[in-house]
Design a protein around this motif. Sequence first.
Motif, PDB file in Angstrom:
ATOM      1  N   LEU A 242      -0.536  12.085 -10.307  1.00 15.44           N
ATOM      2  CA  LEU A 242      -1.070  11.416  -8.948  1.00 15.44           C
ATOM      3  C   LEU A 242      -2.214  10.504  -9.250  1.00 15.44           C
ATOM      4  CD1 LEU A 242      -1.454  15.002  -7.270  1.00 15.44           C
ATOM      5  CD2 LEU A 242       0.046  12.862  -6.671  1.00 15.44           C
ATOM      6  N   THR A 243      -3.000  10.435 -10.514  1.00 17.91           N
ATOM      7  CA  THR A 243      -4.210   9.329 -10.469  1.00 17.91           C
ATOM      8  C   THR A 243      -3.466   8.092 -10.821  1.00 17.91           C
ATOM      9  OG1 THR A 243      -4.245  10.052 -12.687  1.00 17.91           O
ATOM     10  CG2 THR A 243      -5.818  10.924 -11.296  1.00 17.91           C
ATOM     11  N   THR A 244      -2.176   8.269 -11.436  1.00 22.26           N
ATOM     12  CA  THR A 244      -1.531   7.013 -12.005  1.00 22.26           C
ATOM     13  C   THR A 244      -0.843   6.372 -10.553  1.00 22.26           C
ATOM     14  OG1 THR A 244      -1.521   7.677 -14.063  1.00 22.26           O
ATOM     15  CG2 THR A 244      -0.004   6.072 -13.375  1.00 22.26           C
ATOM     16  N   PHE A 245      -0.246   7.201  -9.723  1.00 20.91           N
ATOM     17  CA  PHE A 245       0.350   7.053  -8.735  1.00 20.91           C
ATOM     18  C   PHE A 245      -0.657   6.228  -7.422  1.00 20.91           C
ATOM     19  CE2 PHE A 245       3.909   9.006  -9.664  1.00 20.91           C
ATOM     20  CZ  PHE A 245       5.404   8.551  -9.015  1.00 20.91           C
ATOM     21  N   LEU A 246      -1.821   6.809  -7.566  1.00 16.63           N
ATOM     22  CA  LEU A 246      -2.694   6.479  -6.158  1.00 16.63           C
ATOM     23  C   LEU A 246      -3.476   5.339  -6.777  1.00 16.63           C
ATOM     24  CD1 LEU A 246      -4.389  10.112  -5.602  1.00 16.63           C
ATOM     25  CD2 LEU A 246      -2.815   8.774  -4.173  1.00 16.63           C
ATOM     26  N   ALA A 247      -3.702   4.977  -7.778  1.00 13.03           N
ATOM     27  CA  ALA A 247      -4.703   3.846  -8.246  1.00 13.03           C
ATOM     28  C   ALA A 247      -4.389   2.603  -7.478  1.00 13.03           C
ATOM     29  CB  ALA A 247      -4.957   3.784  -9.781  1.00 13.03           C
ATOM     30  N   PRO A 248      -2.772   2.160  -7.852  1.00 16.91           N
ATOM     31  CA  PRO A 248      -2.584   0.874  -7.569  1.00 16.91           C
ATOM     32  C   PRO A 248      -2.575   0.616  -6.221  1.00 16.91           C
ATOM     33  CG  PRO A 248      -1.153   1.486  -9.154  1.00 16.91           C
ATOM     34  CD  PRO A 248      -1.747   2.844  -8.682  1.00 16.91           C
ATOM     35  N   PRO A 249      -2.109   1.390  -5.151  1.00  9.16           N
ATOM     36  CA  PRO A 249      -2.476   1.037  -3.612  1.00  9.16           C
ATOM     37  C   PRO A 249      -3.839   0.964  -3.525  1.00  9.16           C
ATOM     38  CG  PRO A 249      -1.551   3.332  -4.049  1.00  9.16           C
ATOM     39  CD  PRO A 249      -1.344   2.450  -5.419  1.00  9.16           C
ATOM     40  N   PHE A 250      -4.706   1.742  -3.979  1.00  8.92           N
ATOM     41  CA  PHE A 250      -6.089   1.939  -3.613  1.00  8.92           C
ATOM     42  C   PHE A 250      -6.960   0.647  -4.370  1.00  8.92           C
ATOM     43  CE2 PHE A 250      -5.506   6.252  -2.241  1.00  8.92           C
ATOM     44  CZ  PHE A 250      -6.337   6.442  -1.291  1.00  8.92           C
ATOM     45  N   LEU A 251      -6.642   0.076  -5.371  1.00  9.78           N
ATOM     46  CA  LEU A 251      -7.111  -1.074  -5.845  1.00  9.78           C
ATOM     47  C   LEU A 251      -6.875  -2.140  -5.131  1.00  9.78           C
ATOM     48  CD1 LEU A 251      -8.848  -1.568  -8.338  1.00  9.78           C
ATOM     49  CD2 LEU A 251      -6.607  -2.127  -9.570  1.00  9.78           C
ATOM     50  N   ARG A 252      -5.592  -2.188  -4.481  1.00  8.76           N
ATOM     51  CA  ARG A 252      -5.248  -3.463  -3.540  1.00  8.76           C
ATOM     52  C   ARG A 252      -6.048  -3.281  -2.469  1.00  8.76           C
ATOM     53  NH1 ARG A 252       0.223  -2.060  -5.593  1.00  8.76           N
ATOM     54  NH2 ARG A 252       1.089  -3.314  -6.599  1.00  8.76           N
ATOM     55  N   LEU A 253      -6.431  -1.978  -1.825  1.00 10.80           N
ATOM     56  CA  LEU A 253      -7.074  -1.617  -0.687  1.00 10.80           C
ATOM     57  C   LEU A 253      -8.523  -2.056  -0.861  1.00 10.80           C
ATOM     58  CD1 LEU A 253      -7.298  -0.417   2.500  1.00 10.80           C
ATOM     59  CD2 LEU A 253      -7.678   1.671   1.399  1.00 10.80           C
ATOM     60  N   ALA A 254      -8.778  -2.014  -2.154  1.00 12.53           N
ATOM     61  CA  ALA A 254     -10.522  -2.137  -2.388  1.00 12.53           C
ATOM     62  C   ALA A 254     -10.539  -3.922  -2.600  1.00 12.53           C
ATOM     63  CB  ALA A 254     -10.575  -1.534  -3.651  1.00 12.53           C
ATOM     64  N   PHE A 255      -9.599  -4.441  -2.538  1.00 14.46           N
ATOM     65  CA  PHE A 255      -9.954  -6.037  -2.990  1.00 14.46           C
ATOM     66  C   PHE A 255      -9.325  -6.658  -1.444  1.00 14.46           C
ATOM     67  CE2 PHE A 255     -10.019  -5.394  -7.490  1.00 14.46           C
ATOM     68  CZ  PHE A 255     -11.089  -6.044  -7.792  1.00 14.46           C
ATOM     69  N   LYS A 256      -8.931  -5.889  -0.611  1.00 10.71           N
ATOM     70  CA  LYS A 256      -8.154  -6.440   0.602  1.00 10.71           C
ATOM     71  C   LYS A 256      -8.969  -7.487   1.207  1.00 10.71           C
ATOM     72  CE  LYS A 256      -5.285  -5.075   4.629  1.00 10.71           C
ATOM     73  NZ  LYS A 256      -4.875  -4.114   5.444  1.00 10.71           N
ATOM     74  N   GLU A 257     -10.199  -6.914   1.494  1.00  8.20           N
ATOM     75  CA  GLU A 257     -11.379  -7.851   2.266  1.00  8.20           C
ATOM     76  C   GLU A 257     -11.350  -9.103   1.760  1.00  8.20           C
ATOM     77  OE1 GLU A 257     -14.757  -5.713   2.923  1.00  8.20           O
ATOM     78  OE2 GLU A 257     -13.879  -4.028   4.094  1.00  8.20           O
ATOM     79  N   SER A 258     -11.528  -9.194   0.320  1.00  5.17           N
ATOM     80  CA  SER A 258     -11.630 -10.469  -0.521  1.00  5.17           C
ATOM     81  C   SER A 258     -10.517 -11.011  -0.704  1.00  5.17           C
ATOM     82  CB  SER A 258     -12.532 -10.181  -1.628  1.00  5.17           C
ATOM     83  OG  SER A 258     -12.072  -9.267  -2.360  1.00  5.17           O
ATOM     84  N   ALA A 259      -9.151 -10.665  -0.233  1.00  6.58           N
ATOM     85  CA  ALA A 259      -8.011 -11.190  -0.894  1.00  6.58           C
ATOM     86  C   ALA A 259      -7.659 -12.677  -0.649  1.00  6.58           C
ATOM     87  CB  ALA A 259      -6.847 -10.490  -0.079  1.00  6.58           C
ATOM     88  N   ASP A 260      -8.464 -13.283   0.277  1.00  5.08           N
ATOM     89  CA  ASP A 260      -8.093 -14.514   0.710  1.00  5.08           C
ATOM     90  C   ASP A 260      -9.140 -15.640   0.047  1.00  5.08           C
ATOM     91  OD1 ASP A 260      -5.859 -13.887   2.156  1.00  5.08           O
ATOM     92  OD2 ASP A 260      -7.145 -13.671   4.017  1.00  5.08           O
ATOM     93  N   LYS A 261     -10.155 -14.880  -0.593  1.00  2.94           N
ATOM     94  CA  LYS A 261     -11.400 -15.767  -1.123  1.00  2.94           C
ATOM     95  C   LYS A 261     -10.995 -15.859  -2.634  1.00  2.94           C
ATOM     96  CE  LYS A 261     -14.529 -13.291   1.996  1.00  2.94           C
ATOM     97  NZ  LYS A 261     -15.912 -12.585   2.017  1.00  2.94           N
ATOM     98  N   GLN A 262     -11.683 -16.971  -3.075  1.00  2.00           N
ATOM     99  CA  GLN A 262     -11.440 -17.333  -4.534  1.00  2.00           C
ATOM    100  C   GLN A 262     -12.344 -16.212  -5.273  1.00  2.00           C
ATOM    101  OE1 GLN A 262      -9.550 -19.552  -6.237  1.00  2.00           O
ATOM    102  NE2 GLN A 262     -10.404 -19.140  -8.048  1.00  2.00           N
TER     103      GLN A 262
END
Length: 442
Positions: free
Chosen positions: A417-437
């Motif tokens: 579960l921790t291995t399944f959950l980490a990738p989508p949550f990591l993407r979510l964590a960086f979502k706000e700054s995805a368009d920034k350098q």
Amino acid sequence: MLATATEADQGPIVLAGVLLTLIVIYLASKLGGELSKAVDLPPVLGELVGGVVVGASALHLIVFPEGGAQAADSLLMTVLQAIAGLDPRAAASVFESQSEVISVLAELGVIVLLFEIGLESDLRELQKVGYQAAVVAVVGVVAPFAAGTVGLMFFFKVSAIPAIFAGAALTATSIGITSKVLSELGHLKSKEGQIIVGAAVIDDVLGIIVLAVVASLAKTGEVNILNVIYLMIGASAFLLGSIFLGKFFNKSFVAIADRLQTRGKLVIPAFTFAFFMAFLANVIQLEAILGAFAAGLVLDETDKRKELDREVVPIADILVPIFFVTVGARVDLSVLNPVVPENQQGLIIAAFLIVVAILGKLVTGWTVFGQASINRFAIGVGMIPRGEVGLVFAGIGAASGALDKPLQAAIIVMVILTTFLAPPFLRLAFKESADKQPDLIG
């Protein structure tokens, strides 16, 4: 067609059983890995799930006597028994022998895996991220280990050794999974990315030391404070001493490899060194995997590390899947069936471990100081996946007898579960700054 065997001529039958088992292991490994890769998940999870499918939880193709299984419980042994005309007594003997061979191959697999992890753990990169990553790593080891161990003993009355083993399984961080996602998001070289990767590497080092200590404790069956102190000091001294002496050994290793002219002139000396270090660790009452990991760290400092990395990969591809598939095969997920009343505590323990596994790593993001604009949530999330290192803990804990079936299954569920959950949550964590350098470390 094999002739009916007596105890004197069971060798070919045992070999046939080993070959059949390896066929199933490699098919499960490759099918599971490919399916996992197709849905953008780590292939190692697919290997684990493949092992669960062919093992005690489902098809019963691969089962082991240590888990209480008999020859009649294995479908492979049933096929072999019919082909060879074995009587039940001979079948039981063949079953134990071929299971022992597979177990030894799996142990070789985990030694090779830790050697490979050592080769990938770049000490120079650790020096760049410095104290910030070190603080994150230490908290990421201590918090889940303490919470998991104390919680299991206090709330669930789990005895000391299994509780310590389960707590230790919560300490690891999978650098491979997190690095892949960070790279895809373009944040691998950001402040957050460098801290996460550096802390994950340190986590692996600390985790291997913890594993060496708890595995040695499992052999003695008791928690002796002096013994714990000896093991911790011994494991740390062995690792640090190996790295220090490795600086003098590296030139000799390269010189030897350059003088050799036949096939395997690099990889054979490397594995000779790795197995010697594993043997040495075992002799001084530490775990063989600590020696293999130390050997990897030492050889990573040589000028031939890139070439060596390439040559180790195919050997790891052959042996490491045996370890992961057998870890999955040994797990009996029926012990987590909620319909059975006796299983309900196992489910509660699994839920507890998952909560501790997530919160114990999330808090690490708030241990970073002097960085006002840092994404603390992303750092915490990046430390969550346990991946292959968590499975190493579960596999060694089960093999040593320290973990019973419910606790082993609970740890496996936590790792998945921790291995399944980490990738989508990591993407979510960086979502706000995805368009920034991303901010590079200056």
